[in-house]
Design a protein around this motif. Sequence first.
Motif, PDB file in Angstrom:
ATOM      1  N   ALA A  92       0.148   2.930  -5.403  1.00  0.00           N
ATOM      2  CA  ALA A  92       0.303   1.680  -4.658  1.00  0.00           C
ATOM      3  C   ALA A  92       1.075   0.659  -5.469  1.00  0.00           C
ATOM      4  O   ALA A  92       1.025   0.638  -6.698  1.00  0.00           O
ATOM      5  CB  ALA A  92      -1.065   1.115  -4.266  1.00  0.00           C
ATOM      6  N   ARG A 119       0.823  -1.207   0.000  1.00  0.00           N
ATOM      7  CA  ARG A 119       0.000   0.000   0.000  1.00  0.00           C
ATOM      8  C   ARG A 119       0.858   1.258   0.000  1.00  0.00           C
ATOM      9  O   ARG A 119       0.371   2.331  -0.358  1.00  0.00           O
ATOM     10  CB  ARG A 119      -0.939  -0.019   1.206  1.00  0.00           C
ATOM     11  CG  ARG A 119      -1.993  -1.112   1.119  1.00  0.00           C
ATOM     12  CD  ARG A 119      -2.895  -1.141   2.337  1.00  0.00           C
ATOM     13  NE  ARG A 119      -3.686   0.078   2.441  1.00  0.00           N
ATOM     14  CZ  ARG A 119      -4.642   0.254   3.361  1.00  0.00           C
ATOM     15  NH1 ARG A 119      -4.901  -0.708   4.230  1.00  0.00           N
ATOM     16  NH2 ARG A 119      -5.330   1.367   3.403  1.00  0.00           N
ATOM     17  N   ILE A 174      -6.060   3.173  -0.415  1.00  0.00           N
ATOM     18  CA  ILE A 174      -4.831   2.791  -1.083  1.00  0.00           C
ATOM     19  C   ILE A 174      -4.385   3.918  -2.006  1.00  0.00           C
ATOM     20  O   ILE A 174      -5.145   4.396  -2.841  1.00  0.00           O
ATOM     21  CB  ILE A 174      -5.022   1.491  -1.880  1.00  0.00           C
ATOM     22  CG1 ILE A 174      -5.418   0.367  -0.924  1.00  0.00           C
ATOM     23  CG2 ILE A 174      -3.760   1.125  -2.638  1.00  0.00           C
ATOM     24  CD1 ILE A 174      -5.656  -0.955  -1.604  1.00  0.00           C
TER      25      ILE A 174
END
Length: 256
Positions: free
Chosen positions: A90, A56, A86
């Motif tokens: 990411a 993440r 997120i």
Amino acid sequence: MCAYRQFAAVYDRLMEDMPYPDWLRFARECWERYGMPKTVVDLGCGTGSIAIPLARSGFHVFGIDLSADMLTIGQSKWDESPRQAIRSNAGSIRWLQQNMRDWELPEQVDTVISFCDCINYLIEEEDVEAAFRATYGGLKPGGVFLFDVHAPVTLKRYAEEQPFVLDERDVAYIWTCELDRERLEIEHRLTIFARDGKQDMRFNRIEEVHVQRAYEPVWIRGALARAGFTKVEAFADFKLELPDNKSERLFFAAVK
């Protein structure tokens, strides 16, 4: 290394007080010291409690574990992560069922981590050396291997302080330990009672046996050198400080 089976279902509940933020902070401090990676192998990733936050944050992570059940839970946790939480940059996670003694990927990576005393589950010296060799082979030149182990003093403390008991509404356990002081090998026996669903007052009984072995720091350094690592530093208890004879969790950073 233990396959965990039924234990996987209650693993996160029992481990929710583990210092995952401290492991993540320690890794970042080391990467600031040795070089920030893009690709990360989380060796012995379990249910992804470290791998998922790394992904993440933008890292491309390979989560490797021996237990298919653990990996399935990790995949579910990743799939259920709130999309809005997120970041747009990411990274990713690829989940792989492999043995840490002979793991391999098609390409080499920037860094390998193995936290939460995974190495202690390798109870023969040749298995530890095999894992170190596999890790050396999986790293790019200049890549760093970060891992922690229980120090011998920690296993001795477990043996002295056991039994351990947990008694909560949804889960309970009795945990006993038996230490082989000559081998520095400890057998953990857990009898776990986990509630079967939030509304159901029935409990499932789970029996688990986990065996760990501690290794002297000087032996670990030697094994890393034999695997090919040219620079090895040791730290203690989540800090970039030298260990002493009271340190309970030893950390190593080995550079290829």
